[in-house]
Design a protein around this motif. Structure first.
Motif, mmCIF file in Angstrom:
data_model
loop_
_atom_site.group_PDB
_atom_site.id
_atom_site.type_symbol
_atom_site.label_atom_id
_atom_site.label_comp_id
_atom_site.label_asym_id
_atom_site.label_seq_id
_atom_site.Cartn_x
_atom_site.Cartn_y
_atom_site.Cartn_z
ATOM 1 N N VAL A 56 106.135 41.867 84.481
ATOM 2 C CA VAL A 56 106.402 43.311 84.884
ATOM 3 C C VAL A 56 105.526 44.028 85.406
ATOM 4 N N SER A 57 104.665 44.852 84.975
ATOM 5 C CA SER A 57 103.508 45.597 84.726
ATOM 6 C C SER A 57 102.638 45.259 86.424
ATOM 7 N N LEU A 58 101.984 43.440 86.930
ATOM 8 C CA LEU A 58 101.423 43.941 87.635
ATOM 9 C C LEU A 58 102.419 43.636 88.813
ATOM 10 N N GLU A 59 103.987 43.413 88.708
ATOM 11 C CA GLU A 59 104.493 43.954 89.898
ATOM 12 C C GLU A 59 104.696 45.372 90.399
ATOM 13 N N ALA A 60 104.621 45.986 89.119
ATOM 14 C CA ALA A 60 104.606 46.889 89.480
ATOM 15 C C ALA A 60 103.834 47.752 90.431
ATOM 16 N N TRP A 61 102.683 47.111 89.786
ATOM 17 C CA TRP A 61 101.155 47.634 90.198
ATOM 18 C C TRP A 61 100.899 47.161 92.013
ATOM 19 N N VAL A 62 101.818 45.954 92.010
ATOM 20 C CA VAL A 62 101.547 45.171 93.787
ATOM 21 C C VAL A 62 102.671 46.078 94.527
ATOM 22 N N GLN A 63 103.491 46.462 93.870
ATOM 23 C CA GLN A 63 104.818 47.466 94.713
ATOM 24 C C GLN A 63 104.266 49.048 94.853
ATOM 25 N N GLY A 64 102.577 49.612 94.037
ATOM 26 C CA GLY A 64 102.230 51.008 94.284
ATOM 27 C C GLY A 64 102.559 51.648 93.248
ATOM 28 N N ASP A 69 96.608 56.310 82.890
ATOM 29 C CA ASP A 69 95.448 56.640 82.226
ATOM 30 C C ASP A 69 96.099 56.567 81.394
ATOM 31 N N VAL A 70 95.787 55.155 80.584
ATOM 32 C CA VAL A 70 96.040 55.222 79.376
ATOM 33 C C VAL A 70 94.809 54.240 78.280
ATOM 34 N N ASP A 71 94.720 54.126 77.152
ATOM 35 C CA ASP A 71 93.516 53.053 76.640
ATOM 36 C C ASP A 71 93.734 52.122 76.777
ATOM 37 N N PRO A 72 92.764 50.956 77.595
ATOM 38 C CA PRO A 72 93.136 49.695 77.678
ATOM 39 C C PRO A 72 93.126 48.992 76.586
ATOM 40 N N GLY A 73 92.260 49.416 74.972
ATOM 41 C CA GLY A 73 92.169 48.528 74.709
ATOM 42 C C GLY A 73 90.838 48.698 74.450
ATOM 43 N N ALA A 74 90.923 47.481 73.018
ATOM 44 C CA ALA A 74 89.214 47.061 73.037
ATOM 45 C C ALA A 74 88.253 46.394 73.744
ATOM 46 N N GLU A 82 89.930 45.114 83.490
ATOM 47 C CA GLU A 82 90.190 47.207 82.816
ATOM 48 C C GLU A 82 91.820 46.851 83.335
ATOM 49 N N VAL A 83 91.533 46.724 85.122
ATOM 50 C CA VAL A 83 92.850 47.444 85.206
ATOM 51 C C VAL A 83 94.657 46.902 84.762
ATOM 52 N N VAL A 84 94.251 45.442 84.520
ATOM 53 C CA VAL A 84 95.301 44.565 84.326
ATOM 54 C C VAL A 84 95.527 44.846 82.837
ATOM 55 N N ASP A 85 94.327 44.836 81.868
ATOM 56 C CA ASP A 85 94.967 45.721 80.868
ATOM 57 C C ASP A 85 95.395 46.992 80.781
ATOM 58 N N ARG A 86 95.106 47.878 81.266
ATOM 59 C CA ARG A 86 95.731 49.282 81.352
ATOM 60 C C ARG A 86 97.447 49.332 81.909
ATOM 61 N N PHE A 87 97.813 48.560 83.043
ATOM 62 C CA PHE A 87 99.171 48.695 83.123
ATOM 63 C C PHE A 87 99.724 47.854 81.685
ATOM 64 N N LEU A 88 99.328 46.441 81.326
ATOM 65 C CA LEU A 88 99.726 45.922 80.379
ATOM 66 C C LEU A 88 100.208 47.107 78.530
ATOM 67 N N GLU A 89 98.927 47.398 78.908
ATOM 68 C CA GLU A 89 99.539 48.766 77.364
ATOM 69 C C GLU A 89 100.337 49.538 78.297
ATOM 70 N N SER A 90 100.433 49.953 79.191
ATOM 71 C CA SER A 90 101.703 50.954 79.598
ATOM 72 C C SER A 90 102.823 49.854 78.873
ATOM 73 N N ARG A 91 103.159 48.810 78.974
ATOM 74 C CA ARG A 91 103.817 48.556 79.134
ATOM 75 C C ARG A 91 104.308 48.380 77.489
#
Length: 280
Positions: A56-64, A69-74, A82-91
């Motif tokens: 879901v989060s990657l689909e949101a990313w490629v659509q804009g 601005d979240v902590d991607p974790g350890a 890192e970008v993938v981790d940030r989007f994952l953390e947001s969901r």
């Protein structure tokens, strides 16, 4: 290169493969059994629910959607990871029902745009790996979505969709990368040829002959339909199923855990299998 069923062609074919794969992912989500969401998957640290959050989060990313601005974790992840981790953390923290509802909306918007008469495959887009075209983005998305569908299926013990258009597309991407894999990454010496023979459900055969050009190894595709110079080569054939080949090329299993049969040079086969991963 031969492939059956044939891989989807053009934006229309990729759109159909995209819609088919996302529907399969959604159907899996709506039919999970108690305890399935928490099952670990082949992506280290990711549960089945995390797989849905990633899709879901990657689909949101490629659509804009902007990078959250979240902590991607350890960890020490950088760049695309890192970008993938940030989007994952947001969901993370959202329920499966919420994720599936968001996915349905995102996919409906994308399919509507893809099917519009004014949409061009050359439309500029920003993909996970930088600037691309809409066609290039969909080539990437179909592969990524199908690989994560297989991650989910493997984790919950429900194999399937190994003969669909996205599976054929993934095999074609692997076959297209084979000359570079064999000659450059695996460093197979000149005078050798490697054939990758897939037994199904997507049945395919691709081969590479390694030659030296300007002092560097060069992989020449076999079975291309072009006139071939029949030079003397030592041939190694690696035979495996669609499932084994695609899990290895996605980096989900090691060479040792990939079921395959070798006819020829075992060392060369090992080097090719070690180099076979095409996903980041």
């Amino acid at each position: 290169m031969s492939l059956h069923p044939a891989a989807p062609e053009g934006l229309d074919g990729l759109t159909a493969a995209y819609a088919h794969t996302v529907q399969a992912i959604s159907d899996l989500g709506h039919s999970l059994r108690p305890g399935d969401e928490e099952r670990p998957t082949a992506c280290p640290g990711w549960t089945v629910l995390d797989q849905f959050a990633h899709v879901v989060s990657l689909e949101a990313w490629v659509q804009g959607e902007a990078v959250p601005d979240v902590d991607p974790g350890a960890g020490e992840a950088r760049g695309i990871t890192e970008v993938v981790d940030r989007f994952l953390e947001s969901r993370r923290g959202r329920s499966l029902a919420e994720l599936l509802e968001e996915l349905d909306g995102l996919v409906a918007d994308q399919v509507h745009h893809l099917g519009a008469e004014t949409t061009s495959p050359d439309e500029p887009r920003i993909g996970p790996f930088g600037p691309t075209t809409l066609l290039g983005l969909m080539e990437s998305r179909v592969l990524d979505l199908w690989v994560h569908e297989q991650d989910i299926r493997e984790a919950i013990g429900r194999p399937g969709n190994l003969d669909g258009p996205a599976a054929a597309h993934t095999v074609r991407v692997l076959f297209d990368a084979l000359p570079r894999i064999v000659a450059r990454r695996a460093e197979v010496p000149a005078g050798h040829a490697v054939i990758l023979d897939l037994t199904g459900p997507v049945v395919g055969r691709a081969g590479v002959r390694v030659e030296e050009r300007d002092g560097r190894p060069h992989g020449t595709p076999l079975f291309s339909g072009d006139p071939e110079h029949h030079v003397d080569v030592t041939t190694t054939t690696i035979t495996m199923s669609t499932q084994a080949a695609t899990r290895r090329c996605a980096g989900r299993v090691s060479t040792d855990d990939t079921h395959h049969v070798v006819h020829g040079d075992e060392e060369i086969a090992r080097r090719v299998l070690d180099a076979l991963v095409i996903t980041p």
